[in-house]
Design a protein around this motif. Structure first.
Motif: not given
Length: 737
Positions: A338-340, A345-352, A368-376
């Motif tokens: 996503i672009v804030r 730029e950040r990475w997100v994981a979405v689960d619905g 839910v949505i989670k910022d996973i930039t560090e994991r990426k």
């Protein structure tokens, strides 16, 4: 069967009251309801059928009042007074202390009623007003009245209604709480029906509840069958009380679950969202959801299209496809960039999850949505490291592998192109190698599993193809608790190196034998040459002494050449002998004080020092491991050369020492004529000279002898010099520690 119109009206009113009560969900916890008098509603009633149950709500009511430091007044009969005190003691109330402190009063009605108006129902109200006026503090008053004690044998309905109306008004005005106790066996059902409707709250056992039948005194209607009506009312109240208690417990559990979910979401750094699939808007979102997109204040118009505007252009179509697929499958899970709002730029994981109506039409999505930039970032770094490791392994001569605790191969990587790991994974060395070779390879691995300490060893064993050698390193592999879960190993094939090493050792041995024979030959030759050389020198000098006058000028010159040649030959033979004796006749190496060695060497060249007016500056010299006699010869040669090649000025010589780890570096520096850098190696070869004998006499063996001495001590000898800038000869010797 038809009912009278007024009875039907009463039933309708009761039903309306029940519905209103259910909509309001009144509280059923005693501690909550018993504080409602703070809002001006403090009138309770309790109806009991037998003597065993009559004091249960009373004790709970009194105990709660004492906990709140309230003034408790109980109005009862003489017969019931002692029974009530006994029940309070059994319920855990310290009756004596309460009575002595004045916070509890248990008074028979007979003691406070006037003789003129015995059994008057207004007595409790008057007593309540009196005790309230007598209370100097702001403490509240709690009144318990045994209604059978204040009513006549044939209580009048209007008197009861009027009394309850006065008591309700008094509780509100005096900020008091009142509990009226009715014995069902002593009061008519029709009257009890109205009594129930006169009280805002009812006590059943120890549970307090809002009275869904409560009505103002003016609205009371007494129709129908009183007995069944009273029973139905009591049963309904008790049933609803139990139902409300259950609902309250479920509500508390739900609130606790919601709180746990909230804490879990916060701990997991998750944002919550709900998407209306009909309007594609998402008005329900958590604060963390909007923060992930960079919003400090929640945007008003958030929806699916707004979300897509933040999706990275490269991921846009993939996210839309995942949404379309989710409408069919019911699960919506994806990762994207996503672009804030700030452009980052950040990475997100979405689960619905998708929800549908009865017709199967998707109506909403919750997730839910989670910022996973560090994991990426970590995943990218890990992929890079794995690629680097793969390339390093492919270009490395090492074979790396992992074993489990049963010493079976779980992973292996080799630089050999023809290597097939599939034939090795899952097997042990004793399944792959001959017995003798397998035991040699497995022994150090077992040792690491037993001791937990890594090893590095060189292993040599026989294979059908021949003898092989490996440099093997084995390290334990631990889990998070520190327990060994396997081994990490690396093996280097050193078969060729070991073969070259053996060949080199054979060559060195042969060279040592040859060198020893040469040394023996040089010693024997030089020693045997000295005798005829002495004879030649002796006869030449004898001829010079006896027949010098018989020679003409040429003869004298020829004779002089012969004598000088014999002298030079003698010097060369003596130097060659000294050179050959460095290894064969040297003393064992032992601690030697270089201060003493240097002083002795200076005595050996004392004549040169005095004749040349040489000035020698010396730092403190250490103690080293060496041969004192040979080191004396070393200093003598270096000092002699420094004086000899000093030039026209008196020699200036500096001798120093510097510690370098386990070695001492000794230097002898002069300010003489210097040496061309191209000649630095040449001068250490035997019999090599840079000057003619007319310029500087010598045999050309001195520096070669010095180098041989230093080599025997395991050190190095070198020179730093430039023509006209002097020379510094340096050498290393082992410390004596």
């Amino acid at each position: 069967m038809s009912y009278p119109e007024d009875y039907a009206t009463a039933a309708e009113q009761e039903l309306t009251s029940v519905l209103q009560s259910l909509r309001q969900f009144p509280r059923s916890h005693e501690s909550d309801l018993l504080t409602e008098h703070e809002q001006g509603i403090g009138h309770f009633a309790s109806i009991h059928e037998n003597a065993e149950d009559r004091f249960v709500p009373v004790v709970s009511f009194i105990s709660h009042g004492l906990e709140r430091d309230e003034q408790i007044l109980c109005l009862t009969t003489d017969e019931l007074r002692e029974n009530l005190l006994t029940a309070m003691r059994a319920g855990g109330i310290d009756v004596d202390i309460a009575l002595d402190s004045g916070s509890l009063s248990v008074e028979p009605i007979s003691e406070i009623s006037s003789e003129e108006t015995p059994g008057e129902t207004t007595v409790p109200v008057k007593r309540l007003e009196q005790i309230t006026e007598d209370t100097e503090t702001d403490e509240e008053v709690r009144l318990i009245t045994q209604m059978s004690a204040v009513c006549s044998d044939d209580p009048n309905r209007d008197d009861i209604v009027d009394y309850e109306h006065q008591l309700t008004h008094a509780c509100k005005e005096l900020d008091a709480i009142s509990l009226c106790l009715y014995d069902r066996t002593q009061f008519p059902s029709a009257l009890l029906r109205d009594v129930i409707r006169l009280h805002p709250y009812l006590l059943t056992d120890t549970t307090a509840s809002q009275n869904i039948y409560f009505a103002p005194p003016d609205d009371l209607i007494g129709l129908g069958q009183p007995e069944r009506h009273v029973q139905r009312m009591l049963d309904t109240v008790q049933t609803l009380t139990g139902t409300k208690t259950t609902l309250m417990k479920k509500e508390e559990a739900l609130q606790q679950t919601d709180e746990q979910l909230r804490l879990a979401l916060e701990a997991g750094d998750l944002g919550i969202w709900e998407l209306d699939l009909q309007s594609e808007t998402a008005p329900v979102r958590s604060l963390r959801h909007d923060q992930i997109f960079g919003y400090d204040n929640p945007p008003d118009d958030w929806g699916f299209e707004h979300f897509l505007e933040h999706v990275h252009p490269s991921d846009h179509e993939r996210v839309k496809r995942s949404f379309d697929a989710a409408l069919e499958s019911g699960n919506w899970s994806f990762e994207c960039r996503i672009v804030r709002v700030d452009g980052a730029e950040r990475w997100v994981a979405v689960d619905g999850e998708i929800y549908y109506d009865r017709e199967g039409t998707p109506i909403k999505a919750i997730g839910v949505i989670k910022d996973i930039t560090e994991r990426k970032d970590l995943e990218r770094e890990l992929r890079t490291e794995k690629e680097h490791f793969r390339l390093a392994l492919e270009n490395s001569p090492f074979t790396a592998f992992r074993l489990d605790t049963d010493l079976r191969y779980t992973w292996i990587g080799s630089p050999h192109d023809d290597f097939d790991p599939e034939g090795i994974i899952g097997k042990r060395d004793d399944e792959l190698l001959p017995p003798g070779a397998a035991e040699t390879v497995m022994e150090p691995k077992r040792r690491v599993l037993e001791t937990g300490e890594g090893v590095r060893e060189e292993l040599t064993y026989e294979l059908p193809s021949g003898t092989v050698s490996y440099d093997l390193t084995v390290e334990p592999l631990h889990d998070e608790s520190g327990e060994i879960i396997g081994l990490t190993c690396a093996a280097l094939d050193i078969t060729e190196r070991k073969q070259h090493q053996r060949e080199l050792e054979d060559t060195i041995s042969q060279l040592e034998e040859t060198n020893q024979r040469l040394e023996q030959f040089a010693y024997a030759a030089s020693h045997d040459l000295q005798e005829p050389l002495r004879m030649v020198s002796s006869y030449l000098r004898l001829i010079e002494q006896r027949y010098a006058d018989a020679f003409d000028k040429d003869g004298e010159e020829f004779l002089s050449y012969a004598i000088n040649g014999a002298d030079r030959m003698r010097e060369m033979i003596e130097g060659l002998l000294a050179y050959s004796r460095v290894e064969t006749e040297g003393e064992p190496l032992e601690p030697v004080d270089l201060e003493t060695v240097f002083e002795n060497a200076c005595e050996d060249v004392q004549v040169q020092i005095e004749e040349s007016n040489a000035e020698i500056q010396k730092e403190h010299l250490p103690c080293v491991e060496g041969d004192a006699s040979q080191l004396r010869q070393l200093y003598q040669n270096l000092l002699s050369n420094a004086i000899k090649y000093s030039g026209d000025e008196p020699p200036q010589i500096h001798v120093g020492a510097e510690r370098r780890d386990d070695w001492w570096q000794i230097s002898v520096a002069d300010e003489g004529v210097g040496i061309d850098p191209d000649e630095h190696e040449y001068i250490f070869e035997i019999f090599n000279r840079l000057h003619t004998r007319e310029e500087h006499p010598g045999s050309g063996i001195g520096l070669a002898l010095c180098q041989r001495i230093i080599e025997r001590h395991g050190g190095e000898l070198w020179v730093k010099s430039e023509p006209g800038l002097g020379s510094t000869f340096s050498f290393t010797l082992p410390t004596s520690e």
